[in-house]
Scaffold this motif. Structure first.
Motif, PDB file in Angstrom:
ATOM      1  N   GLU A 133      39.802  31.885  44.537  1.00  0.00           N
ATOM      2  CA  GLU A 133      40.028  31.469  43.156  1.00  0.00           C
ATOM      3  C   GLU A 133      41.450  30.927  43.006  1.00  0.00           C
ATOM      4  OE1 GLU A 133      39.170  34.585  40.340  1.00  0.00           O
ATOM      5  OE2 GLU A 133      39.501  33.269  38.612  1.00  0.00           O
TER       6      GLU A 133
ATOM      7  N   GLY B 291      35.281  32.844  39.587  1.00  0.00           N
ATOM      8  CA  GLY B 291      36.146  33.650  38.784  1.00  0.00           C
ATOM      9  C   GLY B 291      36.404  33.113  37.366  1.00  0.00           C
ATOM     10  N   CYS B 292      37.219  33.912  36.702  1.00  0.00           N
ATOM     11  CA  CYS B 292      37.554  33.579  35.309  1.00  0.00           C
ATOM     12  C   CYS B 292      38.148  32.179  35.215  1.00  0.00           C
ATOM     13  CB  CYS B 292      38.521  34.621  34.755  1.00  0.00           C
ATOM     14  SG  CYS B 292      37.767  36.243  34.585  1.00  0.00           S
TER      15      CYS B 292
ATOM     16  N   TRP C 183      45.511  33.709  34.736  1.00  0.00           N
ATOM     17  CA  TRP C 183      46.157  34.392  35.857  1.00  0.00           C
ATOM     18  C   TRP C 183      47.651  34.086  35.937  1.00  0.00           C
ATOM     19  CZ3 TRP C 183      43.149  38.121  36.802  1.00  0.00           C
ATOM     20  CH2 TRP C 183      41.775  37.960  36.852  1.00  0.00           C
TER      21      TRP C 183
ATOM     22  N   ASN D 124      30.535  31.864  35.039  1.00  0.00           N
ATOM     23  CA  ASN D 124      30.960  33.110  35.680  1.00  0.00           C
ATOM     24  C   ASN D 124      31.228  34.163  34.615  1.00  0.00           C
ATOM     25  OD1 ASN D 124      32.463  34.838  37.813  1.00  0.00           O
ATOM     26  ND2 ASN D 124      34.031  34.516  36.250  1.00  0.00           N
ATOM     27  N   GLU D 125      30.766  35.360  34.837  1.00  0.00           N
ATOM     28  CA  GLU D 125      31.034  36.503  33.938  1.00  0.00           C
ATOM     29  C   GLU D 125      30.957  36.055  32.469  1.00  0.00           C
ATOM     30  OE1 GLU D 125      34.431  38.903  35.100  1.00  0.00           O
ATOM     31  OE2 GLU D 125      33.418  39.463  36.964  1.00  0.00           O
TER      32      GLU D 125
ATOM     33  N   TYR E 216      33.133  45.911  41.412  1.00  0.00           N
ATOM     34  CA  TYR E 216      34.344  46.214  42.183  1.00  0.00           C
ATOM     35  C   TYR E 216      34.462  47.724  42.395  1.00  0.00           C
ATOM     36  CZ  TYR E 216      36.074  41.435  41.654  1.00  0.00           C
ATOM     37  OH  TYR E 216      36.234  40.075  41.735  1.00  0.00           O
TER      38      TYR E 216
ATOM     39  N   GLU F 126      30.942  38.709  43.595  1.00  0.00           N
ATOM     40  CA  GLU F 126      32.265  39.343  43.549  1.00  0.00           C
ATOM     41  C   GLU F 126      32.094  40.819  43.853  1.00  0.00           C
ATOM     42  OE1 GLU F 126      34.955  38.482  40.308  1.00  0.00           O
ATOM     43  OE2 GLU F 126      34.149  36.443  40.110  1.00  0.00           O
TER      44      GLU F 126
ATOM     45  N   TRP G 208      39.583  47.063  44.116  1.00  0.00           N
ATOM     46  CA  TRP G 208      40.545  46.553  43.119  1.00  0.00           C
ATOM     47  C   TRP G 208      41.485  47.708  42.801  1.00  0.00           C
ATOM     48  CZ3 TRP G 208      38.787  42.582  38.918  1.00  0.00           C
ATOM     49  CH2 TRP G 208      39.898  42.089  38.236  1.00  0.00           C
TER      50      TRP G 208
ATOM     51  N   GLN H  49      39.220  38.737  47.424  1.00  0.00           N
ATOM     52  CA  GLN H  49      39.155  37.320  47.643  1.00  0.00           C
ATOM     53  C   GLN H  49      39.772  37.021  49.001  1.00  0.00           C
ATOM     54  OE1 GLN H  49      40.700  35.033  44.365  1.00  0.00           O
ATOM     55  NE2 GLN H  49      39.388  36.055  42.870  1.00  0.00           N
TER      56      GLN H  49
HETATM   57  O1  AHR Z   1      38.383  38.402  41.222  1.00  0.00           O
HETATM   58  C1  AHR Z   1      39.169  38.546  40.089  1.00  0.00           C
HETATM   59  C2  AHR Z   1      38.402  38.379  38.782  1.00  0.00           C
HETATM   60  O2  AHR Z   1      37.487  39.430  38.655  1.00  0.00           O
HETATM   61  C3  AHR Z   1      37.538  37.155  38.652  1.00  0.00           C
HETATM   62  O3  AHR Z   1      38.250  36.044  38.245  1.00  0.00           O
HETATM   63  C4  AHR Z   1      36.555  37.558  37.619  1.00  0.00           C
HETATM   64  O4  AHR Z   1      35.337  36.871  37.740  1.00  0.00           O
HETATM   65  C5  AHR Z   1      36.430  39.053  37.804  1.00  0.00           C
HETATM   66  O5  AHR Z   1      36.533  39.723  36.615  1.00  0.00           O
END
Ligand code: AHR
Length: 497
Positions: A27, A72-73, A98, A174-175, A241, A298, A302, A347
């Motif tokens: 990402e 990702g976001c 980010w 995504n999400e 995660y 994903e 984390w 990632q």
């Molecule tokens: O991987 C980090 C973030 O985690 C991603 O951008 C998002 O899709 C998830 O919440």
């Protein structure tokens, strides 16, 4: 030492383990793309067309089959047209999600496709539903895959790429329950139906469409998506995660943790199996043929960010604990290969559970990298059923199976078994019974990844603290391998017939 039996039925074919289970995710987040993969053609760091050579070579070694991008976001804020054309005139924007840093768009569609070509990996592109338009998404697909005369194909040619790329995997958002638009499943299901209509197949390029799936155990999301849009998708995603602590109150340190935190991390990793089974049961109801793939795009650990680094960059170290998390997940994915068609660990470089960490021109391989290298033998191999009767790893009043495994048969007949000993403190004697072999075991080779402390990791001064070594601590009798697994270890056994 406790005693355990694992039966591997080498004559029962449970179908193919899709190599895309060993997929990755990169990402525009922190130092993943910029510094980690892309340094630019003028960098003093040796590179191929701007992609750093050391990272390229390392990723090729683990046979990375597929790469998800750009988020990702970030994907639901990304406008692909900003990232094509001459680099010096590309729009500079703020990566609002980010770290609020400037994104100069130097790494865009052409650079990503080139990276995939250099890696020999399939591209998996995630489109923008949250803040994008149907037209924007539709034109991106046209830009990449249309062969012939069209506004987007002409623009691609002007930008130096006459022939279209092959693009199979495309994610429609995504999400979308969170950073991708905070939608309800009913609303997203309708949007998915609409957006995917214009994700066209041009010529012989056939797109595998992936709908944005559930967060963790949001089974209602899966239910609604399968019911309302199941027939219009090829894959449905799932994100989970492994966080030993609490997402908002403190996830826990990547390197400074207790034995209780070790245990809870193993337990939360094993929860992936329950998620696959429960989401899978819902999918089975709407899709008993298992046509729609479960796409776990994903997953991984984390933890709290490395102290002293940008909190928005999600940089974390990676220990032998991460190696066990990777080994457990990959065994679970293998064992559910009938439904799980792709996964993408988060990632690839410098973010969350990375394969690789970089600092300037230095690069190290993490314990997780080594697990992926050991497990690559399972890619596209035939899944073999395993039956485990194992002792418990106990902690306070709780317990987990001490050993977990998966097995597959390669095209040349080799049987590969990957085993994890979850217990940081106690070794395990494991009897691996290979049943159904026509000629018996000719020879066995072993590789082990272990460490002497729970938080052992590689850093730029000591890059090889955790690395795989040859494993010979086993005997063979009548097709039964008696294996002495060290505590906190990931093991690969290859039995040739
Ligand atoms: O991987 C980090 C973030 O985690 C991603 O951008 C998002 O899709 C998830 O919440």
């Amino acid at each position: 030492m406790t005693k355990n039996t694992i039966i591997v039925n080498t004559d029962i074919d449970k179908g193919k383990i899709n190599k895309n289970i060993y997929g990755h995710f990169a990402e525009h987040l922190g130092r993943c793309i910029y510094e980690g993969l892309w340094v630019g053609e003028d960098s003093p760091i040796p590179n191929t067309n701007g992609i750093r050579n050391d990272v390229l070579e390392a990723l090729k070694e683990i046979q990375i089959p597929l790469l998800r991008w750009p988020g990702g976001c970030f994907a639901d804020e990304y406008h692909w047209k900003d990232g094509v054309g001459p680099r010096e005139s590309r729009k500079r924007m703020v990566n609002t999600h980010w770290g609020g840093v400037v994104e100069n768009n130097h790494f865009g569609t052409h650079e990503f496709m080139m990276l995939c070509e250099l890696l020999g990996a399939e591209p998996y592109i995630c489109g923008n539903v949250g803040s994008g338009t149907v037209q924007e998404m539709s034109e991106w697909v046209e830009y990449m895959t249309f062969n012939g005369e069209s506004p987007m194909a002409n623009w691609r040619a002007e930008n130096g790429k006459e022939e279209p790329w092959k693009l199979k995997y495309f994610g429609v958002g995504n999400e979308n329950w969170g950073c991708g638009g905070n939608m309800r499943p009913e609303y997203y299901a309708d949007l998915y139906r609409r957006f995917q209509t214009y994700v066209r197949n041009y010529g012989d390029n056939k797109i595998y469409k992936i709908a944005g799936g559930a967060n963790i155990d949001d089974y209602n999301w899966t239910e609604v998506l399968m019911r309302e849009a199941g027939k219009m998708m090829d894959g449905l995603s799932l994100h989970y995660y492994t966080i030993p602590g609490d997402f908002w109150l403190g996830k826990g340190s990547a390197t400074d943790f207790t034995t209780d935190e070790w245990f809870i991390t193993m337990k939360k990793s094993l929860f992936m199996e329950e998620l696959i089974e429960k989401h899978g049961t819902i999918m089975d109801r709407f899709d008993p043929e298992k046509r729609v793939g479960m796409i776990i795009d994903e997953w991984g650990t984390w933890f709290d960010v490395e102290p002293g680094t940008n909190p928005g960059f999600l940089y974390q170290q990676n220990t032998i604990r991460d190696a066990l998390v990777a080994g457990l997940h990959l065994n679970i994915f293998n064992n559910h290969a009938d439904r799980v068609q792709m996964t993408n660990i988060a990632q690839t470089v410098n973010v969350l559970q990375s394969m690789i960490l970089t600092e300037g021109d230095k690069m190290i391989k993490t314990p997780t990298y080594h697990v992926f290298n050991m497990y690559k033998v399972h890619q596209d191999a035939t899944l073999l059923p395993t039956d485990a009767n194992v002792a418990s790893y106990e902690n306070n009043d709780d317990k987990l199976p001490a050993v977990q495994a998966s097995a597959s048969k390669a095209a040349n007949g080799d049987v590969n078994i990957t085993l994890c000993n979850l217990d940081y403190n106690t070794g395990s004697t494991v009897n691996v019974e290979l049943r159904g072999l026509t000629n018996g075991v000719a020879n066995v080779k072993g590789t082990v990844l272990t460490a002497t402390s729970m938080n052992a990791h590689n850093d730029f001064e000591n890059p090889d603290v955790v690395k795989p070594v040859e494993f010979t601590n086993f005997t063979i009798e009548n097709n039964v391998l008696t294996v002495e697994m060290p505590p906190m270890s990931v093991l690969l056994l290859t039995a040739a017939q």
